[in-house]
Design an enzyme around this catalytic site. Structure first.
Site, short mmCIF file in Angstrom:
data_model
loop_
_atom_site.label_atom_id
_atom_site.label_comp_id
_atom_site.label_asym_id
_atom_site.label_seq_id
_atom_site.Cartn_x
_atom_site.Cartn_y
_atom_site.Cartn_z
N GLU A 45 0.82 -1.20 0.00
CA GLU A 45 0.00 0.00 0.00
C GLU A 45 0.86 1.26 0.00
O GLU A 45 0.53 2.25 -0.66
CB GLU A 45 -0.96 0.00 1.20
CG GLU A 45 -2.09 -1.00 1.07
CD GLU A 45 -2.96 -0.76 -0.16
OE1 GLU A 45 -3.07 0.41 -0.60
OE2 GLU A 45 -3.51 -1.72 -0.69
N TYR A 128 -6.69 6.31 4.38
CA TYR A 128 -6.75 5.33 3.30
C TYR A 128 -5.93 4.09 3.64
O TYR A 128 -6.42 2.96 3.51
CB TYR A 128 -6.24 5.92 1.98
CG TYR A 128 -5.96 4.82 0.99
CD1 TYR A 128 -7.02 4.20 0.32
CD2 TYR A 128 -4.68 4.31 0.82
CE1 TYR A 128 -6.79 3.13 -0.53
CE2 TYR A 128 -4.44 3.23 -0.03
CZ TYR A 128 -5.50 2.65 -0.70
OH TYR A 128 -5.28 1.57 -1.51
N ASP A 146 -9.37 4.65 -2.96
CA ASP A 146 -8.24 5.13 -3.74
C ASP A 146 -8.76 5.76 -5.02
O ASP A 146 -9.97 5.85 -5.26
CB ASP A 146 -7.22 4.01 -4.00
CG ASP A 146 -7.61 3.12 -5.17
OD1 ASP A 146 -8.82 3.02 -5.49
OD2 ASP A 146 -6.70 2.51 -5.76
N CYS A 208 -16.17 -0.37 -21.54
CA CYS A 208 -17.49 -0.69 -21.01
C CYS A 208 -17.96 -2.07 -21.46
O CYS A 208 -18.82 -2.68 -20.81
CB CYS A 208 -18.51 0.37 -21.40
SG CYS A 208 -18.14 2.02 -20.73
N CYS A 217 -24.57 1.40 -14.96
CA CYS A 217 -23.68 2.56 -14.77
C CYS A 217 -24.41 3.85 -15.13
O CYS A 217 -24.82 4.06 -16.27
CB CYS A 217 -22.43 2.41 -15.63
SG CYS A 217 -21.33 3.85 -15.58
#
Length: 300
Positions: A45, A128, A146, A208, A217
């Site tokens: 991370e 985070y 994120d 997509c 969406c």
């Protein structure tokens, strides 16, 4: 079309397709394997902040081989962390990770704590990273926001192309509302939405046709309206102080003994910018000045 909000539409229709997609398409990354443990997750991370996976992988592997536990890193001078960081960029992350390893060793017996509050109390750990470690390492229920996740939520739930430049309270509220109730499923959802943003719902050239929630969406169903918010920040590097700092640090990383000023002067012609960059490195604790005009990576 009206954008979906937490109060208008149950988030549950999104969970199964996104998590199912993740089960089929997730990359086999070393920090996702059980043997990585919480320390491996934490190291990843820190390294992955503002740095792509392909650049992180070799450094991560070398880092974990050298320092498989926090105590191993804590026993080394902080300058060794900076040296091992290589060219990942933003090297203050190396110092922060070293400080976190020291605190884990001193406060928690060398084991990365599992409680979110204890993670947040470690030096160099923000909201985070604490949420990501608690979620990915310990399977807890936290909103992990994120850049990739924020973009997925902005498009799928809010109906806009890009999220704001800085994370907002509204984004955090939406992320919490979209979390599955069960801890394990919530942790999987966090990883899955992050991977979806990294591989499919990318900043440019989103695919997509591969997206498991394209039919739901809000942004796609609205005709993909163009971004209307403030201009998105671009990242420049060439000619910046960041580039100069990188050049100076590269000299120090490769040196086995303190480096004279002349060796640093040789890597950048412009003296004012070079001096400013060096002063910044010293102020950030990344470079230690010695008597006689010598410099080295920090020992303490």
């Amino acid at each position: 079309m009206t954008a979906m909000t937490a109060t208008q539409t149950s988030p549950s229709p999104l969970h199964t397709p996104v998590i199912g997609w993740f089960e089929q398409h997730a990359r086999d990354l070393p920090w996702r394997r059980p043997e990585a443990g919480a320390w491996g997750v934490m190291v990843s991370e820190f390294m992955l902040q503002q740095t792509p996976v392909n650049r992180v992988l070799p450094v991560y592997e070398q880092w974990m081989a050298r320092w498989p536990r926090p105590a191993d890193l804590a026993a080394e001078p902080p300058g060794e962390a900076v040296r091992a960081w290589g060219r990942l960029g933003y090297p203050r992350r190396a110092l922060r990770l070293h400080g976190a390893a020291q605190a884990i060793t001193e406060r928690h017996g060398g084991d990365v704590p599992s409680e979110h509050a204890q993670l947040l109390a470690l030096p160099g750990i923000g909201e985070y990273t604490a949420a990501a470690v608690a979620s990915f390492a310990y399977g807890q229920r936290h909103a992990v926001l994120d850049t990739n996740v924020r973009r997925v939520f902005a498009r799928a739930a809010t109906g806009v192309q890009y999220p704001p430049n800085a994370t907002t309270a509204a984004e955090r509220k939406l992320a919490r509302a979209l979390l599955p109730e069960e801890d394990e499923r919530a942790a999987r959802w966090a990883a899955a939405t992050m991977e979806l943003g990294a591989l499919v719902c990318t900043a440019r050239n989103e695919d997509c046709t591969r997206c498991p929630i394209a039919a739901q969406c809000a942004w796609r169903l609205a005709g993909k309206p163009a971004h209307q918010g403030p201009a998105r920040r671009g990242q420049t590097y060439a000619g910046t102080d960041r580039q100069v700092r990188g050049r100076l640090l590269a000299v120090l990383r490769e040196a086995v003994a303190p480096v004279p000023q002349a060796a640093l002067d040789a890597v950048w012609d412009e003296p004012v910018q070079r001096a400013r960059a060096l002063d910044g490195l010293v102020a950030d604790g990344l470079v230690e000045p010695l008597s006689g005009g010598l410099y080295r990576l920090p020992l303490s």
